[in-house]
Scaffold this motif. Sequence first.
Motif, PDB file in Angstrom:
ATOM      1  N   GLY A 185       0.821  -1.201   0.000  1.00  0.00           N
ATOM      2  CA  GLY A 185       0.000   0.000   0.000  1.00  0.00           C
ATOM      3  C   GLY A 185       0.851   1.245   0.000  1.00  0.00           C
ATOM      4  O   GLY A 185       2.088   1.187  -0.027  1.00  0.00           O
ATOM      5  N   LYS A 186       0.190   2.391   0.075  1.00  0.00           N
ATOM      6  CA  LYS A 186       0.885   3.675   0.035  1.00  0.00           C
ATOM      7  C   LYS A 186       0.907   4.370   1.392  1.00  0.00           C
ATOM      8  O   LYS A 186       1.456   5.458   1.514  1.00  0.00           O
ATOM      9  N   ARG A 187       0.313   3.718   2.393  1.00  0.00           N
ATOM     10  CA  ARG A 187       0.261   4.333   3.716  1.00  0.00           C
ATOM     11  C   ARG A 187       0.720   3.324   4.755  1.00  0.00           C
ATOM     12  O   ARG A 187       0.273   2.172   4.756  1.00  0.00           O
ATOM     13  N   GLU A 188       1.599   3.769   5.643  1.00  0.00           N
ATOM     14  CA  GLU A 188       2.129   2.873   6.664  1.00  0.00           C
ATOM     15  C   GLU A 188       1.054   2.561   7.708  1.00  0.00           C
ATOM     16  O   GLU A 188       0.238   3.414   8.048  1.00  0.00           O
ATOM     17  N   ASN A 189       1.071   1.343   8.189  1.00  0.00           N
ATOM     18  CA  ASN A 189       0.198   0.979   9.301  1.00  0.00           C
ATOM     19  C   ASN A 189       0.808  -0.188  10.067  1.00  0.00           C
ATOM     20  O   ASN A 189       1.820  -0.746   9.658  1.00  0.00           O
ATOM     21  N   ILE A 190       0.194  -0.497  11.187  1.00  0.00           N
ATOM     22  CA  ILE A 190       0.688  -1.579  12.039  1.00  0.00           C
ATOM     23  C   ILE A 190      -0.218  -2.794  11.867  1.00  0.00           C
ATOM     24  O   ILE A 190      -1.437  -2.699  12.038  1.00  0.00           O
ATOM     25  N   ILE A 191       0.385  -3.912  11.526  1.00  0.00           N
ATOM     26  CA  ILE A 191      -0.355  -5.166  11.392  1.00  0.00           C
ATOM     27  C   ILE A 191      -0.282  -5.899  12.727  1.00  0.00           C
ATOM     28  O   ILE A 191       0.802  -6.084  13.286  1.00  0.00           O
ATOM     29  N   ASP A 192      -1.433  -6.292  13.239  1.00  0.00           N
ATOM     30  CA  ASP A 192      -1.455  -6.995  14.519  1.00  0.00           C
ATOM     31  C   ASP A 192      -0.719  -8.324  14.405  1.00  0.00           C
ATOM     32  O   ASP A 192      -0.914  -9.075  13.444  1.00  0.00           O
ATOM     33  N   ALA A 193       0.125  -8.607  15.387  1.00  0.00           N
ATOM     34  CA  ALA A 193       0.900  -9.852  15.381  1.00  0.00           C
ATOM     35  C   ALA A 193      -0.004 -11.077  15.341  1.00  0.00           C
ATOM     36  O   ALA A 193       0.414 -12.145  14.881  1.00  0.00           O
ATOM     37  N   SER A 194      -1.242 -10.925  15.806  1.00  0.00           N
ATOM     38  CA  SER A 194      -2.164 -12.065  15.786  1.00  0.00           C
ATOM     39  C   SER A 194      -2.446 -12.527  14.360  1.00  0.00           C
ATOM     40  O   SER A 194      -2.777 -13.695  14.142  1.00  0.00           O
ATOM     41  N   HIS A 195      -2.310 -11.628  13.392  1.00  0.00           N
ATOM     42  CA  HIS A 195      -2.542 -12.039  11.996  1.00  0.00           C
ATOM     43  C   HIS A 195      -1.426 -12.956  11.502  1.00  0.00           C
ATOM     44  O   HIS A 195      -1.688 -13.943  10.802  1.00  0.00           O
ATOM     45  N   LEU A 196      -0.195 -12.634  11.873  1.00  0.00           N
ATOM     46  CA  LEU A 196       0.929 -13.519  11.532  1.00  0.00           C
ATOM     47  C   LEU A 196       0.754 -14.870  12.217  1.00  0.00           C
ATOM     48  O   LEU A 196       0.976 -15.926  11.615  1.00  0.00           O
ATOM     49  N   GLU A 197       0.327 -14.846  13.478  1.00  0.00           N
ATOM     50  CA  GLU A 197       0.097 -16.093  14.210  1.00  0.00           C
ATOM     51  C   GLU A 197      -1.036 -16.902  13.578  1.00  0.00           C
ATOM     52  O   GLU A 197      -0.963 -18.136  13.513  1.00  0.00           O
ATOM     53  N   PHE A 198      -2.062 -16.208  13.100  1.00  0.00           N
ATOM     54  CA  PHE A 198      -3.161 -16.889  12.409  1.00  0.00           C
ATOM     55  C   PHE A 198      -2.650 -17.617  11.167  1.00  0.00           C
ATOM     56  O   PHE A 198      -3.023 -18.765  10.903  1.00  0.00           O
ATOM     57  N   CYS A 199      -1.775 -16.958  10.403  1.00  0.00           N
ATOM     58  CA  CYS A 199      -1.217 -17.579   9.203  1.00  0.00           C
ATOM     59  C   CYS A 199      -0.418 -18.828   9.557  1.00  0.00           C
ATOM     60  O   CYS A 199      -0.445 -19.825   8.820  1.00  0.00           O
ATOM     61  N   ALA A 200       0.291 -18.782  10.697  1.00  0.00           N
ATOM     62  CA  ALA A 200       1.047 -19.958  11.144  1.00  0.00           C
ATOM     63  C   ALA A 200       0.095 -21.097  11.497  1.00  0.00           C
ATOM     64  O   ALA A 200       0.313 -22.250  11.105  1.00  0.00           O
ATOM     65  N   ARG A 201      -0.966 -20.794  12.245  1.00  0.00           N
ATOM     66  CA  ARG A 201      -1.934 -21.836  12.638  1.00  0.00           C
ATOM     67  C   ARG A 201      -2.579 -22.470  11.407  1.00  0.00           C
ATOM     68  O   ARG A 201      -2.729 -23.687  11.338  1.00  0.00           O
TER      69      ARG A 201
END
Length: 558
Positions: A318-334
């Motif tokens: 994207g063109k705007r910085e934001n913070i991705i919740d770590a839970s989303h990365l953990e969801f991808c792992a699960r």
Amino acid sequence: MTEEKKSLNFIEQIIEEDLQSTHSRESLKFRFPPEPNGYLHIGHASSICLNFGLGERYGAPVNLRFDDTNPIKEEQEYVDAIKNDVLWLGFKWEKECYASDYFQQLYDWAVELIKNGDAYVDSQTSEEIAEQKGTPTEAGKESPYRNRAVAENLELFEKMKNGDTPERGHVLRAKIDMAAKNMLMRDPVMYRCLHKNHHRTKDNWKIYPMYDWAHGESDFIESISHSFCTLEFLPHRELYNWFLEKVAQRGELKPKQREFARRNLSHTVVSKRKLMQLVEQGVVNSWDDPRMPTISGLRRRGYTPNSIRKFAESIGVGKRENIIDASHLEFCAREDLNKTAPRVMGVLNPVKLVITNYDEDKEEFLETENNPEDETAGTRNIPFSRELYIEREDFKESANRKFFRLTLGKEVRLKSAYIIKGEDVVKDAEGNITEIHCTYDPKSKSGSGSEESLRKVKGTLHWVSVKHALKAEIRLYDRLFTVENPDGDKEKDFMQFVNPNSLETITGFVEPSLKSAAVQDKFQFQRIGYFCVDKESKDGEPIFNRTVTLRDSWAKKK
């Protein structure tokens, strides 16, 4: 616009537009250009997936180029780690390149800039140069050396190259515009004197190019068509193009720099300087500590390449910085581990369970599935005996109706085994339960096909046979910081937000089949979470790192 075009991100849209005007598919070429001054982190993983993903989408080559222009901070260790990370993520580069491969060409071009009046040697100190830069609203002042004669500049620059000039003695600056609105265009430094040993060129060079000079020219040398970088390089684009105009011949296709926003991950930092600080101050044990957001740390913790690639794909560009919740990365792992990780029995907080009506000398092997999500995974046999370990929290002497685990007078099923009923407990002098006594129904064996085996009970517990149990060290990793954005408050040191409970080490018991587990093997401990065999494991003494819990345990804390 077609459905396919609508699904393109803005980077792909740029490429598609260029293919309609200035570029052919054969001219497309991308690169991933890390600096070998630290280990790659999850932010780099997104950039890797972007550039190599574009290569796969368009059938175009992608170079891995190390921007190794600062011998003070760069090491071969980092080069090797970066290559390993890219390969582990499943990507292959067309060519392995180094900015240091081009030091002679960059020097020759710099000489041409001097001859053409576009560069000069400045003998001021760095402090004096900085003071003369001006401000965003006030023009800078020209250096007293800005109009040195070309012959003198060439002589001084050669002395710099030969090491006849002390460090900080001279710099080479581009001659652009000290009144430019973009302060990066106010005669930027191109070379500085550094009498440091380089990890590849050794002591051959006494001057080193600045990043802004080396980066675009390296892209040009390699015929890179599109140079994608993060938003902080947007102000650098004007300088990037100015340098290219000075070296490119008429009609030659020049690289096109475009910028995308960083995707920061919550509860962590990704500054290499700050990650280095965590290592050097002993907050973590190493760059690949499983609490680190480095790719090597995620790999050691048990994340799969596919889970990280899915994460990068899902957050997009994207063109705007934001913070991705770590839970989303953990969801991808699960999501990924759920499909691939074998289910095994492991007890982390054990209490002994004695089946009083089961023969003391008897033992049997019970069949259980390896992974119900994978039809090809098959089954295995696990040992069962009179004495078992279960989780201490899976038992209460008395409980309300919502407690579906073991309690006195009620029944539960042991996973892939029998239905048992709580009968009594044994306590020590302090009143702590040391044994739970129960009885089992011999006709209720799972999978036997009998009416009793089909009888439903509300709770199912995992277990490990005491006689066959394998003792294991279990490392329970949690998030490294207690707040979402440790860098968010510039008035506070990010170190004060370090989570003191980011690692808990306990001793647990696992089923004996795990004795042969190899480093990096991944498992689901039933009802607990996903775990990975750590590299510090020894034969018969496994160490398991918790990758993620079965559910988002942080959701309750928000």
